[in-house]
Design an enzyme around this catalytic site. Sequence first.
Site, PDB file in Angstrom:
ATOM      1  N   ARG A 164      44.821  41.224 -67.709  1.00 54.61           N
ATOM      2  CA  ARG A 164      45.554  41.128 -69.146  1.00 54.61           C
ATOM      3  C   ARG A 164      46.674  42.294 -69.147  1.00 54.61           C
ATOM      4  NH1 ARG A 164      43.540  37.248 -70.485  1.00 54.61           N
ATOM      5  NH2 ARG A 164      42.233  36.828 -72.174  1.00 54.61           N
TER       6      ARG A 164
ATOM      7  N   HIS B 230      50.914  32.627 -69.034  1.00 55.94           N
ATOM      8  CA  HIS B 230      49.266  32.878 -69.032  1.00 55.94           C
ATOM      9  C   HIS B 230      48.965  31.418 -68.482  1.00 55.94           C
ATOM     10  CE1 HIS B 230      46.036  34.707 -71.233  1.00 55.94           C
ATOM     11  NE2 HIS B 230      45.511  33.982 -70.477  1.00 55.94           N
TER      12      HIS B 230
HETATM   13  P1  NDP Z   1      33.969  39.759 -66.050  1.00 57.06           P
HETATM   14  O1  NDP Z   1      33.411  40.214 -67.118  1.00 57.06           O
HETATM   15  O2  NDP Z   1      33.098  38.983 -65.194  1.00 57.06           O
HETATM   16  O3  NDP Z   1      34.444  40.944 -64.775  1.00 57.06           O
HETATM   17  C1  NDP Z   1      35.238  41.889 -65.237  1.00 57.06           C
HETATM   18  C2  NDP Z   1      35.363  42.850 -64.093  1.00 57.06           C
HETATM   19  O4  NDP Z   1      36.067  44.224 -64.388  1.00 57.06           O
HETATM   20  C3  NDP Z   1      34.267  43.606 -63.435  1.00 57.06           C
HETATM   21  O5  NDP Z   1      33.918  43.573 -62.124  1.00 57.06           O
HETATM   22  C4  NDP Z   1      33.952  45.088 -64.381  1.00 57.06           C
HETATM   23  O6  NDP Z   1      33.183  45.847 -63.555  1.00 57.06           O
HETATM   24  C5  NDP Z   1      35.671  45.308 -64.028  1.00 57.06           C
HETATM   25  N1  NDP Z   1      35.758  46.209 -65.157  1.00 57.06           N
HETATM   26  C6  NDP Z   1      35.636  46.360 -66.395  1.00 57.06           C
HETATM   27  N2  NDP Z   1      36.077  47.406 -66.763  1.00 57.06           N
HETATM   28  C7  NDP Z   1      36.268  48.356 -65.727  1.00 57.06           C
HETATM   29  C8  NDP Z   1      36.549  49.573 -65.527  1.00 57.06           C
HETATM   30  N3  NDP Z   1      36.728  50.553 -66.722  1.00 57.06           N
HETATM   31  N4  NDP Z   1      36.903  50.338 -64.356  1.00 57.06           N
HETATM   32  C9  NDP Z   1      36.846  49.364 -63.350  1.00 57.06           C
HETATM   33  N5  NDP Z   1      36.347  48.075 -63.352  1.00 57.06           N
HETATM   34  C10 NDP Z   1      36.097  47.441 -64.640  1.00 57.06           C
HETATM   35  O7  NDP Z   1      35.199  39.081 -66.289  1.00 57.06           O
HETATM   36  P2  NDP Z   1      35.819  37.762 -65.495  1.00 57.06           P
HETATM   37  O8  NDP Z   1      35.946  37.956 -64.088  1.00 57.06           O
HETATM   38  O9  NDP Z   1      35.270  36.341 -66.208  1.00 57.06           O
HETATM   39  O10 NDP Z   1      37.214  37.893 -66.244  1.00 57.06           O
HETATM   40  C11 NDP Z   1      37.963  39.104 -66.147  1.00 57.06           C
HETATM   41  C12 NDP Z   1      39.531  38.753 -66.897  1.00 57.06           C
HETATM   42  O11 NDP Z   1      40.291  37.776 -66.285  1.00 57.06           O
HETATM   43  C13 NDP Z   1      39.271  38.207 -68.493  1.00 57.06           C
HETATM   44  O12 NDP Z   1      38.778  39.326 -69.225  1.00 57.06           O
HETATM   45  C14 NDP Z   1      40.689  37.848 -68.518  1.00 57.06           C
HETATM   46  O13 NDP Z   1      41.469  38.804 -69.115  1.00 57.06           O
HETATM   47  C15 NDP Z   1      41.142  37.425 -67.329  1.00 57.06           C
HETATM   48  N6  NDP Z   1      41.496  35.977 -67.299  1.00 57.06           N
HETATM   49  C16 NDP Z   1      42.676  35.638 -67.143  1.00 57.06           C
HETATM   50  C17 NDP Z   1      42.932  34.315 -67.056  1.00 57.06           C
HETATM   51  C18 NDP Z   1      44.477  33.866 -67.079  1.00 57.06           C
HETATM   52  O14 NDP Z   1      44.891  32.552 -66.989  1.00 57.06           O
HETATM   53  N7  NDP Z   1      45.550  34.666 -66.558  1.00 57.06           N
HETATM   54  C19 NDP Z   1      41.977  33.308 -67.024  1.00 57.06           C
HETATM   55  C20 NDP Z   1      40.725  33.743 -67.062  1.00 57.06           C
HETATM   56  C21 NDP Z   1      40.351  35.313 -67.370  1.00 57.06           C
HETATM   57  P3  NDP Z   1      31.836  45.666 -63.232  1.00 57.06           P
HETATM   58  O15 NDP Z   1      31.477  44.545 -62.324  1.00 57.06           O
HETATM   59  O16 NDP Z   1      31.070  47.011 -62.950  1.00 57.06           O
HETATM   60  O17 NDP Z   1      31.027  45.222 -64.894  1.00 57.06           O
HETATM   61  C1  OXD Z   2      41.931  33.888 -70.285  1.00 60.77           C
HETATM   62  C2  OXD Z   2      41.756  32.454 -70.149  1.00 60.77           C
HETATM   63  O1  OXD Z   2      40.838  34.607 -70.945  1.00 60.77           O
HETATM   64  O2  OXD Z   2      42.957  31.835 -69.987  1.00 60.77           O
HETATM   65  O3  OXD Z   2      42.815  34.622 -70.049  1.00 60.77           O
HETATM   66  O4  OXD Z   2      40.693  32.000 -70.045  1.00 60.77           O
END
Ligand code: NDP
Ligand code: OXD
Length: 320
Positions: A235, A283
């Site tokens: 993000r 995106h």
């Molecule tokens: P998850 O919730 O599965 O994973 C999030 C990860 O971030 C976890 O490993 C978590 O740690 C870590 N995290 C969260 N907060 C912190 C922190 N304060 N410090 C360190 N690590 C942290 O989410 P996803 O992997 O499914 O998705 C991640 C993001 O990818 C989504 O929220 C979205 O914003 C983005 N996204 C973007 C897309 C695009 O097209 N550009 C498409 C899909 C998603 P822990 O494992 O310990 O919980």
């Molecule tokens: C997001 C997506 O969460 O594209 O960014 O799925």
Amino acid sequence: MNSGVNAQSANPCVLFLWEQGNALEWKLFMEDLVGNIDFRVFPDVGDRAEVDYIMTWMPPLGEIEKYPNAKAIFSIGAGVSHILRDPHVPRDIPIVRLTDDALSLDMSLYALHWTLHFHRGFDQYLRQKQSKDWKRHPYPANEDRKVGVLGLGEIGGKVVEMLRGVHFDVGGWSRSKKNIEGVSCFVGEEGLAQLLRRSEILISVLPPTPETANLLNETRLRLMPKGAFLINMGRGEAVVDGDLVKLLDEEHLRGAVLDVFREEPLPATSPYWGHPSVVVTPHAAAPTNVKYGAKRIAENIIKMEAGCPPHPVYNASLGY
Ligand code: NDP
Ligand code: OXD
């Protein structure tokens, strides 16, 4: 079309609330998957009190609170910040994220594509074309290239797996400590500093939370080795834009690929558009695939109709 999810006898009313989405395509998949579903497309909603489930991307502000009997809100994407930007979204029903293997695979391929782009110096060849400069650049063996991944969840976990699969020296950072074979895993502020110091290519897949906001500021980005690269597909809020531009201008960082931004669409005034060291993608790292996305949402509706909780649900106390 029969995609293998068991149909139920209930007749759930599902609202499709995504003005830019291809409602007809989603409707065909959802009807096939859930069976006798009452699929309604915003703004043609009928009696709002009849709606059981809302599936949405970028809902108009103030709309979601108008459905008194909604049992869940399904994001048509992995993140939920597009839903939570509306302060009136009900918090007493689950907000369900969309995760599926196809989405994680597309995200991993995006990460791999741009990692190779920088690792192999393709950014330099794109520049050299303008001056017709026929000059090759050496690059280290994959196992000697250090790549860092911020976020080791559903998607980040797959990203590190893919990078490991082609032998990069991979490190990762998450909130809770991970143990992933072949990956140096870090946690906490000091762990982040260690990861940044070793990352010649840094990939962020972090969700937007109060803790991850502005994480990549000048001080932290400066910890990365000179000539390093940033790929942000989590993000936009994680990056302090002015600091990133400054470090690119100083050539402390050699390049950045940005898929996500604080404001989307990226405003025409953004310095990123014209910056020679920045690639902007809209995106587009992993747009939700209707076939797989509908399957995940349908499975969750069927689960809920059977009295079971949906998965994965946004955790308000963690912020993701
Ligand atoms: P998850 O919730 O599965 O994973 C999030 C990860 O971030 C976890 O490993 C978590 O740690 C870590 N995290 C969260 N907060 C912190 C922190 N304060 N410090 C360190 N690590 C942290 O989410 P996803 O992997 O499914 O998705 C991640 C993001 O990818 C989504 O929220 C979205 O914003 C983005 N996204 C973007 C897309 C695009 O097209 N550009 C498409 C899909 C998603 P822990 O494992 O310990 O919980
Ligand atoms: C997001 C997506 O969460 O594209 O960014 O799925």
